[in-house]
Enzyme design. Structure first.
Site, short mmCIF file in Angstrom:
data_model
loop_
_atom_site.label_atom_id
_atom_site.label_comp_id
_atom_site.label_asym_id
_atom_site.label_seq_id
_atom_site.Cartn_x
_atom_site.Cartn_y
_atom_site.Cartn_z
N ARG A 154 8.03 1.49 -10.27
CA ARG A 154 7.12 0.65 -11.07
C ARG A 154 6.73 1.52 -12.33
O ARG A 154 5.76 1.19 -12.98
CB ARG A 154 6.03 -0.17 -10.60
N SER B 42 2.96 -9.38 -8.52
CA SER B 42 1.83 -8.42 -7.90
C SER B 42 1.01 -7.91 -8.98
O SER B 42 1.41 -7.25 -9.95
CB SER B 42 2.86 -7.16 -7.25
N GLU C 292 -0.73 -3.01 -11.25
CA GLU C 292 0.58 -2.89 -11.79
C GLU C 292 0.78 -3.45 -13.06
O GLU C 292 1.57 -3.28 -14.21
CB GLU C 292 1.45 -3.65 -10.81
N1 EPU Z 1 1.13 -8.76 3.80
C1 EPU Z 1 -0.11 -8.96 4.27
N2 EPU Z 1 -0.80 -9.90 3.81
C2 EPU Z 1 -0.35 -10.55 2.48
C3 EPU Z 1 0.98 -10.30 2.02
C4 EPU Z 1 1.66 -9.32 2.69
O1 EPU Z 1 -0.62 -8.46 5.44
O2 EPU Z 1 -1.00 -11.52 2.16
C5 EPU Z 1 1.82 -7.50 4.44
C6 EPU Z 1 3.30 -8.14 4.80
O3 EPU Z 1 3.05 -8.66 6.06
C7 EPU Z 1 3.96 -6.93 4.85
C8 EPU Z 1 3.44 -6.21 3.72
O4 EPU Z 1 2.18 -6.54 3.52
O5 EPU Z 1 3.82 -6.12 5.94
C9 EPU Z 1 4.19 -5.82 2.46
O6 EPU Z 1 4.51 -7.39 1.86
P1 EPU Z 1 5.58 -8.11 0.89
O7 EPU Z 1 7.22 -7.73 1.89
O8 EPU Z 1 5.50 -9.34 0.83
O9 EPU Z 1 5.89 -6.98 -0.35
P2 EPU Z 1 4.70 -6.13 -1.22
O10 EPU Z 1 4.68 -4.97 -0.88
O11 EPU Z 1 3.32 -7.03 -0.96
C10 EPU Z 1 6.56 -5.69 -3.04
C11 EPU Z 1 6.69 -5.77 -4.53
C12 EPU Z 1 7.03 -7.42 -4.92
C13 EPU Z 1 8.27 -7.43 -4.50
C14 EPU Z 1 8.29 -7.44 -2.66
C15 EPU Z 1 9.49 -7.54 -2.02
C16 EPU Z 1 5.11 -4.12 -5.29
C17 EPU Z 1 3.61 -4.11 -5.99
N3 EPU Z 1 5.34 -5.39 -5.07
O12 EPU Z 1 5.45 -6.57 -2.62
O13 EPU Z 1 7.18 -7.29 -6.38
O14 EPU Z 1 8.84 -8.83 -4.71
O15 EPU Z 1 7.80 -6.19 -2.31
O16 EPU Z 1 10.31 -6.57 -2.34
O17 EPU Z 1 5.87 -3.26 -4.95
C18 EPU Z 1 5.98 -7.64 -8.33
O18 EPU Z 1 6.29 -6.54 -8.73
O19 EPU Z 1 5.57 -8.30 -9.22
C19 EPU Z 1 6.54 -8.17 -7.16
C20 EPU Z 1 6.14 -9.47 -6.69
#
Ligand code: EPU
Length: 337
Positions: A162, A237, A333
């Site tokens: 990012r 995010s 972000e």
């Molecule tokens: N989780 C929780 N609670 C929640 C949501 C998630 O405990 O409310 C846990 C999930 O169980 C999982 C972990 O957190 O173990 C990661 O969650 P998720 O796979 O949904 O991805 P993220 O790390 O929250 C990132 C990107 C997203 C992208 C997704 C999928 C960043 C800041 N965000 O989210 O990007 O779509 O991975 O690749 O890196 C964006 O940048 O706007 C965005 C949506």
């Protein structure tokens, strides 16, 4: 081209925040962009793309230039790859669908990301194991000060998680006018190992997915977990996932054995901010019209008439609590203006 005054930016930011721009212009050609940047009457100017990665907290006493440069074309076609050139005002998801129609592979995991093509390199958009930089060749950007067009190579952009040159030294200095991508024309490299894509595909009985199937799977996962900005204002995010040392991770793991993590390098671990925010009890919380999304704790939402200040205030409470509970600072972000 007209320069408008006191224009509400509500339709131009996916959070749906109602602030005004003192001056506003929509440019649809390089000539118009050049002309508007030369207008000395408006010394302070800002480039606006899809407005999907910003939180507006106040009226902007400047000239906001909305990039409406359209067009996409294949500029080189080889046996196994094609290079495309896409103008900055094109909608990102429309571009992904266009590439899939032409059976060009590479962008399918990045389906349904809100925003414009010209803004995508600024934060090196990424999802489901793929980042923009993986298919990026170069971009063209106009220097605001001189109206000169510069070509930025992959190295010049200094992409990171990012991150890019355009968020640091180049911040506020350029308008990205077009982006070139290199995509596969056959034997597409399918990336289904990340998160629940594989599960989603096998649930639908697809054993040999095409790039279109992957796109469909990503779209259904995103639609389930992430709010549609057209219905509920948001900027994806809100925070970046923090990267910590293995030592810090080990200490946290002792206290929270269930903590999820991704290895970034030998000595660095990425911890999902969503998980920490969720553990602090913020998921689904609502304060007035500002809230934390009920299915994804990393996404802040505007239920209708939240001000940018209200959302920022909620973000600060989250940062403070995460710091107290986990000793980790999480950084936005989105660009806060
Ligand atoms: N989780 C929780 N609670 C929640 C949501 C998630 O405990 O409310 C846990 C999930 O169980 C999982 C972990 O957190 O173990 C990661 O969650 P998720 O796979 O949904 O991805 P993220 O790390 O929250 C990132 C990107 C997203 C992208 C997704 C999928 C960043 C800041 N965000 O989210 O990007 O779509 O991975 O690749 O890196 C964006 O940048 O706007 C965005 C949506």
């Amino acid at each position: 081209m007209k320069i408008l005054e006191h224009v509400s930016l509500k339709p131009y930011n996916t959070f749906g925040i109602d602030v005004k721009a003192r001056y506003f212009a929509e440019v649809t050609s390089i000539e118009e962009l050049t002309w508007v940047l030369q207008q000395d009457k408006y010394p302070n100017k800002m480039i606006l793309g899809g407005g999907s990665n910003m939180l507006l907290t106040k009226d902007l006493d400047l000239l906001v230039i909305h990039i409406g440069l359209m067009g996409k074309e294949i500029i080189e076609q080889q046996d196994d790859f094609a290079e495309i050139k896409v103008m900055g005002g094109e909608n990102w998801h429309d571009l992904v669908l266009w590439t899939l129609e032409k059976d060009l592979g590479g962008l399918e995991n990045l389906s349904l990301i809100p925003g414009s093509v010209g803004s995508a390199p600024i934060q090196n958009i990424g999802a489901y194991g793929v980042e923009l930089k993986d298919h990026f060749v170069s971009c063209e950007a106009m220097e605001i000060e001189t109206q000169k067009l510069h070509t930025f190579s992959l190295q010049d952009c200094r992409f990171g998680y990012r991150e890019s040159y355009f968020k640091h030294e180049g911040k506020g200095k350029y308008a990205i006018t077009s982006v070139n991508f290199r995509l596969s024309t056959k034997d597409h490299k399918l990336r289904i190992g990340y998160g629940t894509i594989g599960e989603e595909l096998s649930n639908t009985g697809i054993l040999q997915p095409t790039i279109k199937d992957i796109s469909k799977a990503v779209i259904s996962i995103r639609q389930r977990k992430l709010p549609d900005p057209a219905i509920l204002g948001n900027s994806g995010s809100f925070f970046k996932n923090p990267v910590v040392s293995v030592d810090i991770y080990e200490q946290l793991k002792e206290r929270y054995p269930e903590i999820p993590s991704y290895k970034v390098s030998e000595d660095k671990i990425k911890i999902p901010a969503a998980w920490m925010i969720d553990s602090c009890g913020f998921k689904g919380l609502r304060q007035g019209d500002a809230g934390v999304h009920q299915y994804q704790a990393l996404v802040l939402v505007n239920y209708g008439n939240a001000s940018g200040e209200e959302i920022l205030n909620l973000a600060r409470q989250i940062q403070k609590k995460v710091k107290q509970n986990f000793g980790i600072s999480i950084e936005p972000e989105v660009n806060v203006l």
